[in-house]
Design a protein around this motif. Structure first.
Motif, PDB file in Angstrom:
ATOM      1  N   GLU A  88      31.168 -78.842 -64.387  1.00 21.19           N
ATOM      2  CA  GLU A  88      32.312 -78.959 -63.556  1.00 21.19           C
ATOM      3  C   GLU A  88      33.572 -79.549 -63.801  1.00 21.19           C
ATOM      4  N   ASP A  89      33.419 -79.836 -65.230  1.00 17.73           N
ATOM      5  CA  ASP A  89      34.764 -80.789 -65.571  1.00 17.73           C
ATOM      6  C   ASP A  89      36.043 -80.039 -65.912  1.00 17.73           C
ATOM      7  N   PRO A  90      36.913 -80.599 -65.469  1.00 21.43           N
ATOM      8  CA  PRO A  90      38.509 -80.088 -65.431  1.00 21.43           C
ATOM      9  C   PRO A  90      38.782 -79.328 -66.780  1.00 21.43           C
ATOM     10  N   ASP A  91      38.343 -79.672 -67.882  1.00 21.19           N
ATOM     11  CA  ASP A  91      38.703 -79.104 -69.263  1.00 21.19           C
ATOM     12  C   ASP A  91      38.288 -77.793 -69.351  1.00 21.19           C
ATOM     13  N   ARG A  92      36.868 -77.724 -69.066  1.00 25.75           N
ATOM     14  CA  ARG A  92      36.235 -76.436 -69.267  1.00 25.75           C
ATOM     15  C   ARG A  92      36.709 -75.499 -68.217  1.00 25.75           C
ATOM     16  N   ILE A  93      37.056 -76.118 -67.049  1.00 26.71           N
ATOM     17  CA  ILE A  93      37.519 -74.917 -65.999  1.00 26.71           C
ATOM     18  C   ILE A  93      39.107 -74.525 -66.490  1.00 26.71           C
ATOM     19  N   TYR A  94      39.725 -75.482 -66.752  1.00 23.96           N
ATOM     20  CA  TYR A  94      41.051 -74.983 -67.252  1.00 23.96           C
ATOM     21  C   TYR A  94      40.994 -73.961 -68.188  1.00 23.96           C
ATOM     22  N   LEU A  95      40.027 -74.258 -69.355  1.00 24.48           N
ATOM     23  CA  LEU A  95      39.804 -73.367 -70.606  1.00 24.48           C
ATOM     24  C   LEU A  95      39.640 -72.022 -70.158  1.00 24.48           C
ATOM     25  N   ALA A  96      38.343 -72.052 -69.379  1.00 25.49           N
ATOM     26  CA  ALA A  96      38.126 -70.657 -68.738  1.00 25.49           C
ATOM     27  C   ALA A  96      39.121 -69.843 -68.242  1.00 25.49           C
ATOM     28  N   LEU A  97      39.935 -70.681 -67.324  1.00 27.41           N
ATOM     29  CA  LEU A  97      40.702 -69.772 -66.279  1.00 27.41           C
ATOM     30  C   LEU A  97      42.007 -69.048 -67.372  1.00 27.41           C
ATOM     31  N   SER A  98      42.195 -70.328 -68.132  1.00 22.96           N
ATOM     32  CA  SER A  98      43.479 -69.791 -69.239  1.00 22.96           C
ATOM     33  C   SER A  98      43.102 -68.691 -70.109  1.00 22.96           C
ATOM     34  N   ALA A 133      37.304 -74.746 -57.042  1.00 25.44           N
ATOM     35  CA  ALA A 133      38.598 -74.502 -56.337  1.00 25.44           C
ATOM     36  C   ALA A 133      39.267 -75.667 -55.921  1.00 25.44           C
ATOM     37  N   ARG A 134      38.783 -76.674 -55.713  1.00 27.85           N
ATOM     38  CA  ARG A 134      39.226 -77.949 -55.134  1.00 27.85           C
ATOM     39  C   ARG A 134      40.187 -78.702 -56.504  1.00 27.85           C
ATOM     40  N   ARG A 135      39.243 -78.482 -57.350  1.00 21.98           N
ATOM     41  CA  ARG A 135      39.847 -79.091 -58.652  1.00 21.98           C
ATOM     42  C   ARG A 135      40.977 -78.085 -59.124  1.00 21.98           C
ATOM     43  N   VAL A 136      40.923 -76.892 -59.182  1.00 21.72           N
ATOM     44  CA  VAL A 136      42.156 -75.977 -59.417  1.00 21.72           C
ATOM     45  C   VAL A 136      43.409 -76.451 -58.567  1.00 21.72           C
ATOM     46  N   THR A 144      49.246 -85.233 -57.620  1.00 20.95           N
ATOM     47  CA  THR A 144      48.145 -85.580 -58.634  1.00 20.95           C
ATOM     48  C   THR A 144      48.505 -85.482 -60.307  1.00 20.95           C
ATOM     49  N   SER A 145      49.436 -84.198 -60.462  1.00 18.52           N
ATOM     50  CA  SER A 145      49.590 -83.901 -61.723  1.00 18.52           C
ATOM     51  C   SER A 145      50.835 -84.531 -62.338  1.00 18.52           C
ATOM     52  N   HIS A 146      51.977 -84.696 -61.688  1.00 19.27           N
ATOM     53  CA  HIS A 146      53.013 -85.410 -62.301  1.00 19.27           C
ATOM     54  C   HIS A 146      52.742 -86.924 -62.064  1.00 19.27           C
ATOM     55  N   HIS A 147      52.004 -87.459 -62.833  1.00 17.17           N
ATOM     56  CA  HIS A 147      51.938 -88.950 -62.831  1.00 17.17           C
ATOM     57  C   HIS A 147      51.714 -89.476 -64.254  1.00 17.17           C
ATOM     58  N   PRO A 148      52.890 -89.589 -65.090  1.00 19.10           N
ATOM     59  CA  PRO A 148      52.739 -89.673 -66.403  1.00 19.10           C
ATOM     60  C   PRO A 148      52.438 -91.438 -66.240  1.00 19.10           C
ATOM     61  N   ALA A 149      51.647 -91.943 -67.205  1.00 20.70           N
ATOM     62  CA  ALA A 149      51.362 -93.342 -67.302  1.00 20.70           C
ATOM     63  C   ALA A 149      52.455 -94.044 -67.960  1.00 20.70           C
ATOM     64  N   GLY A 150      52.446 -95.488 -67.731  1.00 14.61           N
ATOM     65  CA  GLY A 150      53.224 -96.381 -68.399  1.00 14.61           C
ATOM     66  C   GLY A 150      54.761 -96.287 -67.826  1.00 14.61           C
TER      67      GLY A 150
ATOM     68  N   ALA B 101      47.187 -78.097 -48.905  1.00 15.40           N
ATOM     69  CA  ALA B 101      46.426 -77.303 -47.908  1.00 15.40           C
ATOM     70  C   ALA B 101      44.962 -77.205 -48.941  1.00 15.40           C
ATOM     71  N   SER B 102      43.904 -77.366 -48.207  1.00 12.87           N
ATOM     72  CA  SER B 102      42.689 -77.304 -49.006  1.00 12.87           C
ATOM     73  C   SER B 102      41.981 -75.930 -48.860  1.00 12.87           C
TER      74      SER B 102
END
Lengths: 210, 210
Positions: A88-98, A133-136, A144-150, B101-102
DNA sequence: CGCACCCTCCCCCAAACAGGGGAGGGCTTT
DNA sequence: AAAGCCCTCCCCTGTTTGGGGGAGGGTGCG
């Protein structure tokens, strides 16, 4: 045309048996291939009825499902691949979908929903397990996504303005700052994110590299 | 703790009745609010049991569901909102998801799956109708997104250069053209895509609106 | 043939941007 | 108290963009 050709690629003999047994009995479903590895699947492809839907385990020995996916899509561009896994890790999900998966189901999915998913993708839809789906979806939330650190908090705000495509002047208005101040923050953001300017920043954002 | 508080916001009286009637009878579900508009919902929020899940119609008169979504999430940050609509266009889907949305269900969804979706999101998952999921997933495929229609082949190439964050000069080198030529193509691309410049173009691309 | 469209290149100019500098004030940490 | 970071604003410069114009050559269509 009502008959749907299905292939199953799964290394665990028990799961493989369960799946093929259950799905084989469903009306309108035609299980044309049952393979224990991606290599077998690819080798046997020419000899079998071309499947419309492939049920692919990700955790395969040898060629992993993730590696096999592009190869399968290459050989069967029109087929839909449903990925099935415990991961269920994001990387694997992302790779599979892309790489073109049309579905991502966890192994805990009941057989009935599995069947539902198969007919969903065959109808041109996609199917995701709820937690996947929640992760996607979390990818789509700006927070969530636009959070560059620093970046300092001000720089964060300026950064958001940049992503929104605003000019320095407009960011200044939005944040109630002087133009020069914004200019300074913008320069700092560039340095911290190590981009040469707005355009590289936005280009990276557009390609998900930020 | 086993009782799940649900709110329904739906303008069509018939659909509203169907939903509330069906869901009200489900064990573990507690329909605490049934509203005909987002305004009513927001107004009645303080007087009701706070819902864990909100079923929100997008096509509401007055304040639309899309507009109401951020307001709801602001008032109930922990609640999950499932959007329900007949609309299937990418813009609306994208906006709904980016606003938190969820779930995104089409109106054609059977009641039983509706109930399933509600319990899925309550358990921390998300639920998408198959055709919506397909659109969402297509976002992850690099090959799919970069194909704006209406551009000539040269303009396509120039467009890709723009997405890659290249300057006119660099695009000129990549394509072996004169700087002025690229300048012309770039201007035409802007006009055809109706953006004011690179920055708006990339900003839209970054947010999947292209 | 005329017309439309595309590709190619050119000129001009105002505006915005990038990068470099400095400078004062606030805040926390050492 | 000194150092370090952040926020604010200002100066300078050269480069890039964006928008407007025009112009010649190619191709395809009616």
């Amino acid at each position: 045309m009502n008959s749907l050709n299905l292939a199953i690629v799964e290394d665990d003999p028990e799961v493989r048996w369960l799946l093929s047994d259950y799905l084989h009995r469903q009306p309108g479903l035609n299980v044309v291939m049952v393979c224990e590895s991606a290599e077998h699947f690819l080798a046997e492809l020419p000899d079998a009825l071309p499947p419309h839907v492939v049920l692919l385990d990700l955790g395969l020995p040898g060629l992993s499902g993730l590696e096999a996916l592009p190869l399968i899509k290459q050989r069967l561009p029109k087929a839909d691949v449903i990925v099935q896994t415990v991961f269920e890790d994001p990387d694997r999900i992302y790779l599979a979908l892309s790489r073109g998966a049309s579905g991502y189901l966890l192994k805990s999915t009941p057989l009935a929903q599995m069947q539902q998913a198969i007919s969903d993708v065959a109808r041109g839809g996609s199917s995701l397990s709820p937690s996947v789906a929640r992760r996607v979806l979390s990818h789509f939330k700006p927070g969530t996504s636009h959070h560059p650190a620093g970046l300092s908090s001000r720089e964060q705000q300026v950064f958001e303005g940049l992503i929104d495509g605003l000019a320095d002047k407009e960011i200044a208005q939005r944040l109630g700052l002087g133009l020069e101040t914004v200019h300074t923050h913008v320069k700092n953001v560039y340095h911290k994110l190590r981009v040469s300017g707005r355009i590289e920043l936005l280009s990276r954002a557009a390609r998900g590299q930020l």
